[in-house]
Design an enzyme around this catalytic site. Structure first.
Site, PDB file in Angstrom:
ATOM      1  N   ARG A  15     -19.129  18.487  15.127  1.00  0.00           N
ATOM      2  CA  ARG A  15     -18.676  18.242  13.610  1.00  0.00           C
ATOM      3  C   ARG A  15     -20.168  18.014  12.849  1.00  0.00           C
ATOM      4  O   ARG A  15     -20.040  18.643  11.797  1.00  0.00           O
ATOM      5  CB  ARG A  15     -17.751  17.249  13.403  1.00  0.00           C
ATOM      6  CG  ARG A  15     -16.550  17.449  14.031  1.00  0.00           C
ATOM      7  CD  ARG A  15     -15.269  16.704  13.327  1.00  0.00           C
ATOM      8  NE  ARG A  15     -14.243  16.769  13.930  1.00  0.00           N
ATOM      9  CZ  ARG A  15     -12.930  16.175  13.633  1.00  0.00           C
ATOM     10  NH1 ARG A  15     -12.756  15.608  12.679  1.00  0.00           N
ATOM     11  NH2 ARG A  15     -11.892  16.525  14.177  1.00  0.00           N
TER      12      ARG A  15
ATOM     13  N   SER B 157       0.290   7.131  14.562  1.00  0.00           N
ATOM     14  CA  SER B 157      -0.448   8.710  14.412  1.00  0.00           C
ATOM     15  C   SER B 157       0.572   9.763  13.824  1.00  0.00           C
ATOM     16  O   SER B 157       1.858   9.484  14.324  1.00  0.00           O
ATOM     17  CB  SER B 157      -1.071   9.031  15.942  1.00  0.00           C
ATOM     18  OG  SER B 157      -1.183  10.592  15.684  1.00  0.00           O
TER      19      SER B 157
ATOM     20  N   MET C  87       0.543   7.828   3.341  1.00  0.00           N
ATOM     21  CA  MET C  87       1.059   7.143   4.584  1.00  0.00           C
ATOM     22  C   MET C  87       2.154   5.894   4.466  1.00  0.00           C
ATOM     23  O   MET C  87       3.206   5.913   4.918  1.00  0.00           O
ATOM     24  CB  MET C  87      -0.273   6.912   5.541  1.00  0.00           C
ATOM     25  CG  MET C  87      -0.802   7.897   6.087  1.00  0.00           C
ATOM     26  SD  MET C  87      -0.142   8.855   7.190  1.00  0.00           S
ATOM     27  CE  MET C  87      -0.050   7.932   8.771  1.00  0.00           C
TER      28      MET C  87
ATOM     29  N   ALA D  92      -8.655   1.205   5.644  1.00  0.00           N
ATOM     30  CA  ALA D  92      -9.390   0.169   6.871  1.00  0.00           C
ATOM     31  C   ALA D  92     -10.703  -0.314   6.373  1.00  0.00           C
ATOM     32  O   ALA D  92     -11.166   0.335   5.337  1.00  0.00           O
ATOM     33  CB  ALA D  92      -9.740   1.305   8.038  1.00  0.00           C
TER      34      ALA D  92
ATOM     35  N   LYS E 186      -5.484   3.834  19.589  1.00  0.00           N
ATOM     36  CA  LYS E 186      -5.258   4.822  18.709  1.00  0.00           C
ATOM     37  C   LYS E 186      -6.874   5.293  18.454  1.00  0.00           C
ATOM     38  O   LYS E 186      -6.956   6.571  18.105  1.00  0.00           O
ATOM     39  CB  LYS E 186      -5.064   4.128  17.364  1.00  0.00           C
ATOM     40  CG  LYS E 186      -5.120   5.025  16.004  1.00  0.00           C
ATOM     41  CD  LYS E 186      -4.120   6.066  16.022  1.00  0.00           C
ATOM     42  CE  LYS E 186      -4.030   7.221  15.398  1.00  0.00           C
ATOM     43  NZ  LYS E 186      -4.934   7.496  14.051  1.00  0.00           N
TER      44      LYS E 186
ATOM     45  N   GLU F 293      -8.416  13.620  20.404  1.00  0.00           N
ATOM     46  CA  GLU F 293      -7.952  14.593  19.150  1.00  0.00           C
ATOM     47  C   GLU F 293      -9.152  15.508  18.657  1.00  0.00           C
ATOM     48  O   GLU F 293      -9.053  16.755  18.655  1.00  0.00           O
ATOM     49  CB  GLU F 293      -7.487  13.870  17.925  1.00  0.00           C
ATOM     50  CG  GLU F 293      -7.126  14.713  16.757  1.00  0.00           C
ATOM     51  CD  GLU F 293      -6.719  13.883  15.604  1.00  0.00           C
ATOM     52  OE1 GLU F 293      -5.680  13.029  15.717  1.00  0.00           O
ATOM     53  OE2 GLU F 293      -7.304  13.813  14.600  1.00  0.00           O
TER      54      GLU F 293
ATOM     55  N   HIS G 153      -7.328   7.869  20.944  1.00  0.00           N
ATOM     56  CA  HIS G 153      -6.545   8.936  20.701  1.00  0.00           C
ATOM     57  C   HIS G 153      -7.068   9.825  19.779  1.00  0.00           C
ATOM     58  O   HIS G 153      -7.074  11.092  19.937  1.00  0.00           O
ATOM     59  CB  HIS G 153      -5.039   8.641  20.015  1.00  0.00           C
ATOM     60  CG  HIS G 153      -4.389   9.368  19.388  1.00  0.00           C
ATOM     61  ND1 HIS G 153      -4.604   9.950  18.117  1.00  0.00           N
ATOM     62  CD2 HIS G 153      -3.064  10.190  19.534  1.00  0.00           C
ATOM     63  CE1 HIS G 153      -3.882  10.813  17.537  1.00  0.00           C
ATOM     64  NE2 HIS G 153      -2.858  11.092  18.602  1.00  0.00           N
ATOM     65  N   ASN G 154      -7.775   9.134  18.809  1.00  0.00           N
ATOM     66  CA  ASN G 154      -8.404  10.094  17.943  1.00  0.00           C
ATOM     67  C   ASN G 154      -9.867  10.910  18.443  1.00  0.00           C
ATOM     68  O   ASN G 154     -10.040  11.998  18.116  1.00  0.00           O
ATOM     69  CB  ASN G 154      -9.069   9.366  16.625  1.00  0.00           C
ATOM     70  CG  ASN G 154      -7.741   9.048  15.533  1.00  0.00           C
ATOM     71  OD1 ASN G 154      -6.488   9.200  16.077  1.00  0.00           O
ATOM     72  ND2 ASN G 154      -8.165   8.885  14.236  1.00  0.00           N
TER      73      ASN G 154
ATOM     74  N   GLY H  38       1.004  -1.400   0.018  1.00  0.00           N
ATOM     75  CA  GLY H  38       0.008   0.011  -0.149  1.00  0.00           C
ATOM     76  C   GLY H  38       1.036   1.237   0.083  1.00  0.00           C
ATOM     77  O   GLY H  38       1.240   1.547   1.043  1.00  0.00           O
ATOM     78  N   LEU H  39       1.006   1.859  -1.141  1.00  0.00           N
ATOM     79  CA  LEU H  39       1.874   3.000  -1.354  1.00  0.00           C
ATOM     80  C   LEU H  39       1.389   4.439  -1.551  1.00  0.00           C
ATOM     81  O   LEU H  39       1.474   5.107  -2.342  1.00  0.00           O
ATOM     82  CB  LEU H  39       2.900   2.806  -2.463  1.00  0.00           C
ATOM     83  CG  LEU H  39       3.979   1.745  -2.240  1.00  0.00           C
ATOM     84  CD1 LEU H  39       4.677   1.475  -3.395  1.00  0.00           C
ATOM     85  CD2 LEU H  39       4.825   2.024  -0.838  1.00  0.00           C
TER      86      LEU H  39
ATOM     87  N   ASN I 217       2.197  -2.359  -4.545  1.00  0.00           N
ATOM     88  CA  ASN I 217       0.771  -1.876  -4.470  1.00  0.00           C
ATOM     89  C   ASN I 217      -0.114  -2.390  -5.460  1.00  0.00           C
ATOM     90  O   ASN I 217       0.459  -3.010  -6.571  1.00  0.00           O
ATOM     91  CB  ASN I 217       1.212  -0.291  -5.023  1.00  0.00           C
ATOM     92  CG  ASN I 217       0.082   0.707  -4.455  1.00  0.00           C
ATOM     93  OD1 ASN I 217      -0.153   0.892  -3.480  1.00  0.00           O
ATOM     94  ND2 ASN I 217      -0.726   0.773  -5.574  1.00  0.00           N
TER      95      ASN I 217
END
Ligand code: 6PG
Length: 468
Positions: free
Chosen positions: A289, A129, A14, A77, A183, A190, A186-187, A10-11, A33
Site C-alpha cells: 500500500r 468488524s 458505525m 480511536a 481485531k 484483511e 484481523h485487519n 458517538g453517532l 453525540n
C-alpha cells in the site's frame, strides 16, 4: 432474553448503525453525540416507533441508565476515547461498564483497563468488524477486558452479533487489550487477503490477458470453492461494475492506483516486530500500500526503467494455478497472524482460544470465509500447534499446491509483475522447510565483528572464535 437499556456515545455511521442494531434486538438505547444536532437528526430519522432516547449531556446520559450502567463508546480511536472517558467518569459509579467499540490500539486498551479498574469501572475493549452494514445487521464482535462486564453484556452482544452456522460471532477474547489485539490482527490479515487478491487479479489480467468479464466469472467460480469469502465475492462484483460517471468501461479502470490506510495493518506489523513473530505476508501487504502511493515516483521510475505494461505469458491452464497460489498464500498469511496472536497471548497471559477466534470471524467481519471453519477445526484438534500451515488439516493442502504456486510467482517475477504478498508467503514456507538456513553464516559474522558468540551443532555451550 430480558431487554436492557444501554448508552451509546458517538453517532457517526458505525455508532448510529450499532445503536439501531441494538434497538432492533429489543433493547432501549440512550444516545449521545458531542454535537447535539447530530443526535437530534438521528432521532428525527430513526426514533419514530423505536426505543431511542436522546441525551444532550453526558450527565443526563449517566442519569438515564439503570445500574450498573453500560455505555458503548463509538468515537474515533486515540485521544477522543480518553476525552470521553474523562468527561464521563464524574458521573459513573463503581461497577459501571464502559465498552470501547472503536479500532483502538490494544496498548491503549491495556492502559485504560488498568486505569479504570483502579476506579472500579469495568472496561471492555471490543473489536467490531463488518463495516457499516455489519454494524447494522450483525458484526463480528471481539470483546476483551473485564470478564464481569462481558458476562453482564453477553446477552446483548450475542443478540446483535452476526449469526453463523456455528453460533453468534462473539466470544470473550481475554483480559486487557486482548479483544483489540485480535481485531488488529484481523485487519492485518484483511490487508494480506486484499493484497493477495489484487496480485491474483493483476496476474490474470496483465499477465494472462483475461478480459474483465472473464475475470468476474473466474472470481465468481472461485467463490464457490475453497476461496469462498466476502472479499472474493465483492471482487467479482467490482469486476462487473461499469463506470458511474458516464465513461465507457469498468469503474475500476478509472480509480487511481494509490491505496489508502488508516493504520491497523501497520500496527500488526509493528506488533510482529515487538513479539518477534514474523508476519511477512501481512508486512508485504502493508508495504505494497505504501509503495503504491508515490504515483509520481512510480511514473518517473517507469520512464527511467520502462517495463512492458501488457504481458502475455502464453495460454496454458493458468487460472487454476493462480487460484492455488492464492489459496496457499492465504494459508501462510493466516498461519502468521494466528502465530502472532498465540505468542502475544502467551506473553500477555491473555489465554486466547485460537479456535474460537477463527469461529467468531466466520461471519459478519470483512475476512469472513468458509476457510475459517477449517482454521477453527485445525486449532481444535491441535490447539498448541506452532504453525497452522503445518497442521494435519493444512499441510497436504500446501504440499499439493507448491508447484503451481512456485510457477505463478516465478512467472510474475519474469514478467516484472509485483507479487510481494504471494512471494512473501512462498518464501515464508520455504524458510520454514529449509533444514539448514544460512543463519549459521549470520552467526559467524556476528561473532567475527562483535564477539556475540554462537552455538554449535555438535556440542553444548556458547562459543567464540578469534577469527582474525
Ligand atoms: C472491519 C474493517 C474496518 C476498516 C479498517 C481498515 O473490520 O470492519 O477492518 O475496521 O475497514 O479500518 O481500514 P484501512 O484499510 O483504511 O486501514
Amino acid at each position: 432474553m430480558a431487554d436492557r437499556t444501554v448508552g451509546l456515545v458517538g453517532l457517526g455511521v458505525m455508532g448510529a448503525n450499532l445503536a439501531r442494531n441494538i434497538e432492533s434486538r429489543g433493547h432501549e438505547v440512550c444516545v449521545y453525540n458531542r454535537t447535539t444536532e447530530t443526535m437530534r437528526r438521528f432521532l428525527r430519522e430513526h426514533a419514530e416507533g423505536h426505543r431511542f432516547r436522546g441525551m444532550e449531556t453526558l450527565e443526563e446520559l449517566a442519569a438515564a441508565l439503570p445500574s450498573p450502567r453500560a455505555i458503548i463508546l463509538m468515537v474515533n480511536a486515540g485521544p477522543p476515547v480518553d476525552a470521553v472517558i474523562d468527561a464521563l467518569l464524574p458521573f459513573l459509579s463503581p461497577g459501571d461498564i464502559l465498552v470501547d467499540g472503536g479500532n483502538s490500539n490494544y496498548q491503549d486498551t491495556e492502559a485504560r483497563c488498568a486505569r479504570l479498574s483502579g476506579k472500579g469501572i469495568e472496561y471492555l475493549g471490543m473489536g467490531v468488524s463488518g463495516g457499516e452494514e455489519g454494524a447494522l445487521r450483525g458484526p463480528s464482535l471481539m470483546p476483551g477486558g473485564s470478564r464481569q462486564a462481558y458476562d453482564h453484556l453477553e446477552p446483548v452482544l450475542r443478540s446483535i452479533a452476526a449469526e453463523a452456522d456455528t453460533g453468534p460471532c462473539v466470544a470473550y477474547v481475554g483480559p486487557g487489550g486482548a479483544g483489540h489485539f485480535i481485531k488488529m490482527v484481523h485487519n492485518g490479515i484483511e490487508y494480506a487477503d486484499m493484497q493477495l487478491i489484487a496480485e491474483a487479479y493483476d496476474m490474470l489480467r496483465r499477465g494472462y490477458g483475461l478480459e474483465p468479464q472473464r475475470l468476474a466469472e473466474v472470481f465468481s467460480e472461485w467463490n464457490s470453492g475453497e476461496l469462498e469469502s466476502y472479499l472474493i465475492e465483492i471482487t467479482a462484483d467490482i469486476l462487473r461494475t461499469e463506470d458511474d460517471q458516464g465513461r465507457e468501461g469498468l469503474l475500476l479502470d478509472y480509480i487511481l492506483d494509490e491505496a489508502g490506510q488508516k493504520g491497523t495493518g501497520r500496527w500488526t506489523t509493528k506488533a510482529s516486530m515487538d513479539f518477534a513473530v514474523p508476519t511477512p505476508t501481512i508486512t508485504a501487504a502493508v508495504d505494497a500500500r505504501a509503495l503504491s502511493s508515490p504515483k509520481e515516483l512510480r511514473t518517473h521510475a517507469f520512464n527511467l526503467l520502462p517495463y512492458r505494461d501488457e504481458i502475455e505469458f502464453g495460454s496454458h491452464e493458468t487460472t487454476s494455478q493462480v487460484r492455488e497460489a492464492l489459496y496457499a498464500s492465504k494459508i501462510c498469511s493466516y498461519a502468521q497472524g494466528f502465530a502472532l496472536i498465540a505468542k502475544a497471548s502467551e506473553e500477555m497471559n491473555w489465554g486466547i482460544d485460537l479456535a474460537e477466534t477463527a469461529r467468531i470471524w466466520k461471519s459478519g467481519c470483512i475476512i469472513r470465509a468458509r476457510f475459517l471453519d477449517d482454521v477453527s477445526a485445525a486449532y481444535r484438534i491441535e490447539p498448541k500447534t506452532p504453525n497452522l500451515a503445518l497442521t494435519d488439516r493444512f499441510v497436504g493442502e500446501i504440499a499439493s499446491r507448491i508447484d503451481s504456486w512456485t510457477e505463478v510467482v516465478v512467472a510474475a517475477m519474469r514478467a516484472g509483475i509485483p507479487v510481494p504478498a504471494m512471494a512473501a508467503s512462498l518464501t515464508y514456507l520455504n524458510s520454514l522447510r529449509t533444514r539448514r538456513l544460512p543463519a549459521n553464516l549470520i552467526q559467524a559474522q556476528r561473532d567475527y565483528f562483535g564477539a556475540h558468540t554462537y552455538k554449535r551443532i555438535d556440542r553444548e555451550g556458547d562459543f567464540h572464535t578469534q577469527w582474525y
